[in-house]
Enzyme design. Structure first.
Site, PDB file in Angstrom:
ATOM      1  N   ASP A 197     -13.625 -13.463  -2.162  1.00  0.00           N
ATOM      2  CA  ASP A 197     -14.206 -13.458  -0.817  1.00  0.00           C
ATOM      3  C   ASP A 197     -13.741 -14.716  -0.092  1.00  0.00           C
ATOM      4  O   ASP A 197     -14.323 -15.792  -0.248  1.00  0.00           O
ATOM      5  CB  ASP A 197     -15.745 -13.437  -0.887  1.00  0.00           C
ATOM      6  N   LYS A 250     -15.594  -8.701   5.846  1.00  0.00           N
ATOM      7  CA  LYS A 250     -16.952  -9.158   5.573  1.00  0.00           C
ATOM      8  C   LYS A 250     -17.420 -10.016   6.744  1.00  0.00           C
ATOM      9  O   LYS A 250     -16.656 -10.814   7.277  1.00  0.00           O
ATOM     10  CB  LYS A 250     -16.933  -9.954   4.249  1.00  0.00           C
ATOM     11  N   LYS A 273     -18.188  -5.162   4.129  1.00  0.00           N
ATOM     12  CA  LYS A 273     -19.282  -5.895   3.494  1.00  0.00           C
ATOM     13  C   LYS A 273     -20.044  -6.722   4.526  1.00  0.00           C
ATOM     14  O   LYS A 273     -19.605  -7.807   4.901  1.00  0.00           O
ATOM     15  CB  LYS A 273     -18.749  -6.816   2.388  1.00  0.00           C
TER      16      LYS A 273
END
Lengths: 482, 307, 290
Positions: free
Chosen positions: B144, B207, B243
């Site tokens: 991430d 995300k 996400k």
């Protein structure tokens, strides 16, 4: 990866909150009165064709009684009250409507077939707000028209349509009473129940007898009301054909007339538009209330450079439109209001196919009983096709492409109607350029089908005349003494 | 691995990003929020949401002990109830990847590591590279990364693109999630733009946030990112994961997000291969709602473990 | 020998004869022949509507300030024609005092409406506080082409009082003059033709109102009718013809020779109200709105 099936279960609004009577009488002079002819008609739930109630069918002599009651209430009571006192009644009515909002919403959905989420989140709150809004005007009429002296007209005859029964009642009754008039209102025959519930609210609010009279019936009841010589004002919302008959009936009389009629409104998407919101706006423009909306954006114009993308997105979006039981909280498109209207819509859909346009309907399971129509798109439509010119009043969208802004402006204005228009572009200067050139009483820029009590509504050309809502809605119910 | 788009195509692509109208987005969301979820569909939704969680701890005070306890919770959400899934992944700092991998050995639960000088991303590229490599070498299944928001806001899109593409290359078989920290961006237009940019540069997932900045995963931001994913899919047939992270703490909000996914992207995205929630406290609310559905009784937090 | 003037029509900024080649005798109350005026036909009505439609959008598009200037210019040119207008009225039976008064009213009306051209918008528009994040405003817009049946009692004050507010509001006009007293109407045309009013904005037809009105009232490209007092039968048939395209029919009964027969309402009676909505982005967490 296989996709997950995740289907919403039916989530039905309870009908326990409403009690529909077996039979409804006329509401005249604060009382329920049987029609002199003892004639009644059936009201049907369009969602499942079940019988809802028997409803009184007013004839000319009943109308006469209602007009007499309204006249007497005007002369003896209502015209003698101050604006502030009238306003208090309206505020009280608004509050009572809010308190009964769920009951009104369920009743509206049962009677007319519109999705519960629309009657609950749109029709009923807007109707309440309309009473609140005009309540506040009742003692400020003089301020609204500086330098002029205004007075009530007297007796207002009002005829409302079946697409927004309670909301149109509010649009009519609230300004009429605020301006000091008394009212005889005839709701559409397929959707009388919320108007009759409203009569009960008037009783509960202690509104003086005769100030509001509700006479139910078909077109002949409305015609008798229009023709009555003691009527000072006529307000009609409905079809252009009937509007013209009413205009004719008023010739040679002093009756003040406002008409809110049909439309075939253009919704224009330019290539620099916020495309996803535009697609959502198109959905809202044509499928809101099953397309039973006089200002529905039924003619979509998309600039050629983005047309394929917009149509692809529209088709995808239709997959998550739920068609079905109007009482289901997830329903987006409910029942078509009547069998007759369903037949009209189906006739136009066949016509579109005959005219060579390409039809798209998503696969959806329609209930076995009741009147339903899936959302329908027509692409490859020409301006000269009848489906692109005539008001269908159903969930049917025609899509045309265009190349230049001048071209779309001409095409958008190329209609006998002029009720509303939509413009989607990210460019402010272009919005004003287009919105000032579109012949329409309401222009929604980067939005569509928004309504508010403070916002005047009404059409150009054959969409009618006069405005309802806002400051501009007052003059329809006043006379100017100087 | 290659970026999804070449650099020349990329500038054309960025210029073609349609504007986003905020009010229209809010209205679309309001429609989703009036959807009513009942009965088995609600239970299914709650289970689905649980299975999509990236159970997260990203604190300066994280220790192996804390991470191991969280990893246990990831496998045993609420053993008092039958038929519950595990979460999708745990999300930790690179230094904790080894601990997490060991704790989750022989499970299907993935280990995700934040990287590139999370959360601010204000470090030289060499540091970001080492940060990422450390995580990958210790077995991270997912990376991430955060983008350089300062460079993005300054209009240096090529820099941001290159950075993502370079990290993507370091990831090897690990899937790359690109964090925008939308709370630091200006408008939905920029969210759409950065989503398009990141997807073009090779993101497997996009995300919203680090969880360290408010606002985080707001509905309009998530909707905008979903439409960017949809646009890419319609154009290329390639699916990109989503996400939302930060601020999704209740079952109600999580379910509304899933309904949004269902309507905007379609049911193909309704699994933890393509959709994740970055959250720490969401799991227990989902569990409480799940129990409520089963028993008809509103639940107390005292009955749900807080690892 | 006196040179008698031929009174022609005023269409599209030109002074054509009627296409029908007909004329009628204008007489004084005591039966004296004063002049020949054109007896306009249905086709003249049609031609006038056509040019009025063509002229309307560019007239409406002129700035409000510019329209005001042009209306004031009418007053200036009017002033120079005073004597002629008084003479024309006297020849049709008015006393010099009556005629002078009526001309003065007409000139004053021009000044009055010149001043309104850029002000009625502010007074008849509104910003509406809707309960959502939208900027919502309502503004007046001209209806389009307006057919006017001039007051059949006055020679000048009526038609001027009717016409000025309608053009001040950006409409174009097809005006049917007073049948018995058409001279001032055509002289007004001459005033307009020399005072910067673009051709086609005002079109004036003389003749038999009963003959022309059905065509005007039934014309599908006329948006509104401004009707002064008329015989009942004529009034009813005009209103009936108006229904086909839902013309707005405004019946004016005020005494135009009264100095007070003027007001903003005569402008706004021939305006549509357009309401526009646009989203307001919400910044800093607050809802946008007015």
């Amino acid at each position: 990866m296989s996709s997950t099936n995740w289907n919403l279960e039916p989530s039905l609004e309870s009908t326990a909150v409403v009690q529909i009577k077996a039979q409804y009488e006329l509401f005249i002079n604060g009382q329920w009165q049987a029609p002199l002819s003892k004639t009644y008609f059936d009201s049907v739930n369009p969602a499942d064709e079940s019988h809802l109630a028997k409803i009184a069918w007013a004839q000319a002599q009943d109308i006469d009684l209602a007009v007499q009651a309204a006249r007497s209430a005007y002369e003896n009571v209502w015209s003698k009250l101050s604006g502030a006192e009238r306003g208090k009644y309206l505020f009280r009515i608004a509050r009572l409507m809010q308190e009964k909002s769920r009951e009104l919403a369920v009743l509206e959905t049962l009677d007319g077939g519109k999705p519960i989420k629309e009657s609950r989140d749109v029709d009923v709150p807007l109707a309440c707000n309309h009473f609140f809004y005009y309540a506040g005007w009742a003692d400020k009429l003089q301020e609204a028209f500086a330098g002029r002296e205004v007075a009530a007209l007297g007796l207002a005859a009002q005829i409302t349509p079946w697409n927004f029964p309670l909301l149109m009642l509010a649009w009519k009754i609230a300004p009429a009473l605020a301006c000091g008039n008394t009212v005889v209102l005839k709701p559409a025959e397929t959707t009388s129940l919320t108007a009759l519930k409203f009569a009960e609210i008037c009783q509960e609010a202690g509104l003086p007898a005769g100030v509001v009279n509700i006479v139910t019936g078909y077109g002949d009841s409305g015609a008798a009301l229009v023709a009555h010589p003691d009527v000072n004002k006529i307000a009609f919302t409905g079809s252009t054909a009937v509007g013209k008959q009413i205009q004719k009936a008023c010739i040679g009389t002093d009756k003040k007339l406002t008409l809110e009629l049909g439309g075939k409104s253009a919704n224009i998407i330019l290539e620099d538009a916020p495309i996803d919101q535009a697609v959502e706006g198109v959905i809202n423009a044509i499928f809101f209330n099953q397309g039973h909306v006089c200002c529905a954006g039924s003619r979509l114009y998309v600039q050629e450079s983005i047309a394929t993308r917009v149509i692809e997105k529209l088709k995808f979006r239709l997959q998550s439109i739920y068609v079905g039981n109007p009482l289901d909280k997830n329903t987006d498109i409910g029942a078509i209001n009547s069998k007759k209207q369903l037949e009209t819509i189906e006739r136009y859909i066949s016509l579109g196919v005959e005219e060579g346009a390409e039809m798209y309907q998503p696969s959806c399971h329609l209930p076995a009983k009741g009147y339903y129509c899936p959302p329908t798109l027509f692409t490859d439509v020409a301006q000269s096709a009848r489906i692109a010119q005539e008001e269908i009043f159903g969930p049917v969208l025609t899509i045309q492409t265009f190349r230049t802004i001048d071209e779309v402006l001409q095409k958008a204005n190329n209609s006998p109607y002029g009720l509303a228009a939509g413009v989607w572009t990210d460019k402010g200067a272009r919005i004003f350029g287009l919105s000032s050139q579109l012949q329409a009483g309401v222009v929604w820029a980067n939005t569509y089908n928004k309504f508010d009590p403070a916002s005047p509504f009404g059409g150009y050309k054959e969409s009618g005349f006069g405005r309802e809502g806002g400051l501009h809605g007052l003059s329809a119910y006043l006379k100017f003494i100087n | 691995m290659q970026p999804n788009t070449s650099l020349t195509d990329f500038s054309v692509l960025l210029n073609s990003v349609a504007p986003v109208d905020q009010i229209g987005s809010l209205e679309r969301i309001a429609k989703i929020q009036t959807r009513s979820l009942k009965g088995p569909a609600k239970l299914q939704g709650l289970r689905m949401a649980l299975s999509m969680i990236d159970l997260t701890t990203l604190e300066g005070k994280d220790t192996p002990g804390k991470v191991r306890q969280m990893c246990y919770k990831a496998q045993h959400l609420h053993d008092q109830a039958d038929g519950l899934p595990t979460v999708a992944a745990v999300c930790v700092f690179p230094t904790m990847v080894g601990v997490a991998k060991a704790a989750l050995a022989h499970t299907a639960i993935k280990v995700a590591a934040v990287s590139t000088a999370f959360p601010a991303g204000q470090a030289p590229f060499e540091v970001k590279k080492l940060d990422t490599l450390h995580a990958v070498e210790h077995g991270a299944d997912e990376i991430d990364m955060v983008i350089s928001r300062g460079r993005f806001l300054a209009g240096d899109y090529n820099f941001v693109f290159d950075e993502i593409a370079a990290i993507k290359e370091l990831c090897g078989s690990a899937r790359l999630k690109v964090i925008f920290e939308t709370g630091e961006l200006d408008s939905l237009d920029q969210v759409k733009r950065v989503s398009t940019l990141a997807i073009a540069a090779g993101a497997d997932f996009i995300k919203t946030s680090t969880g360290k900045i408010q606002p985080a995963a707001t509905f309009p931001v998530v909707l905008t990112m979903l439409t960017a994913i949809k646009d890419h899919y319609d154009k290329t047939g390639q699916m990109i994961g989503m996400k939302p992270a930060g601020g999704i703490s209740s079952a109600k909000i999580a379910l509304q997000h899933l309904l949004l996914v269902k309507e905007v992207l379609g049911e193909a995205w309704l699994n933890n291969e393509w959709y994740r929630f970055g959250a720490s406290s969401l799991a227990n609310d989902l569990l409480m709602q799940y129990q409520k559905q089963l028993t008809g009784k509103y639940q107390s937090a005292s009955y749900f473990s807080i690892d | 020998m006196e040179i008698l003037k031929t009174y022609k029509l005023y269409i599209g900024g030109q002074f054509p004869r009627t296409e029908s080649g007909r004329s009628y005798l204008v007489e004084s109350p005591d039966g004296k022949a004063i002049a020949n005026a054109c007896l306009a036909s249905k086709k003249d009505v049609r031609n006038a509507v056509q040019v009025a439609r063509k002229a309307q959008s560019s007239w409406a598009a002129k700035t409000a300030f510019n329209k005001g200037q042009i209306l004031y210019r009418i007053a200036e040119v009017f002033e120079g024609r005073k004597a002629q207008l008084i003479e024309e009225m006297c020849s049709l039976g008015a006393s010099i005092q009556e005629a002078s008064q009526e001309v003065q009213i007409a000139i004053d009306r021009c000044v009055y409406y010149a001043g309104w051209a850029d002000k009625y918008q502010a007074l008849s528009s509104s910003v509406n506080p809707v309960a959502s994040s939208h900027f919502n405003f309502s503004v007046p817009e001209p209806m389009g082409v307006v057919g006017i049946v001039a007051c059949q009692e006055t020679a000048l004050s009526g038609l001027v009082s009717q016409m000025l507010p309608i053009i001040a509001g950006g409409n174009s006009v097809v005006l049917l003059a007073n049948s018995k007293k058409p001279l001032c109407a055509i002289t007004l045309g001459e005033v307009l033709a020399t005072s910067d009013v673009p051709g086609g904005v005002v079109n004036i037809l003389t003749g038999n109102v009963a003959e022309m009105l059905p065509t005007l009232a039934g014309h599908m490209d006329v948006n509104a009718l401004c009707l002064a007092k008329l015989p009942t039968e004529l009034m009813v048939s005009a209103q009936e013809s108006a229904i086909d395209n839902l013309k707005r029919c405004i019946i004016q009964t005020q005494d135009f020779s009264e100095a007070s027969a003027q007001g903003m309402q005569y402008i706004t009676d021939f305006q549509e109200i357009k309401t526009t909505w646009h989203p307001i982005e919400q910044l800093a967490g607050g809802m946008g709105g007015y």
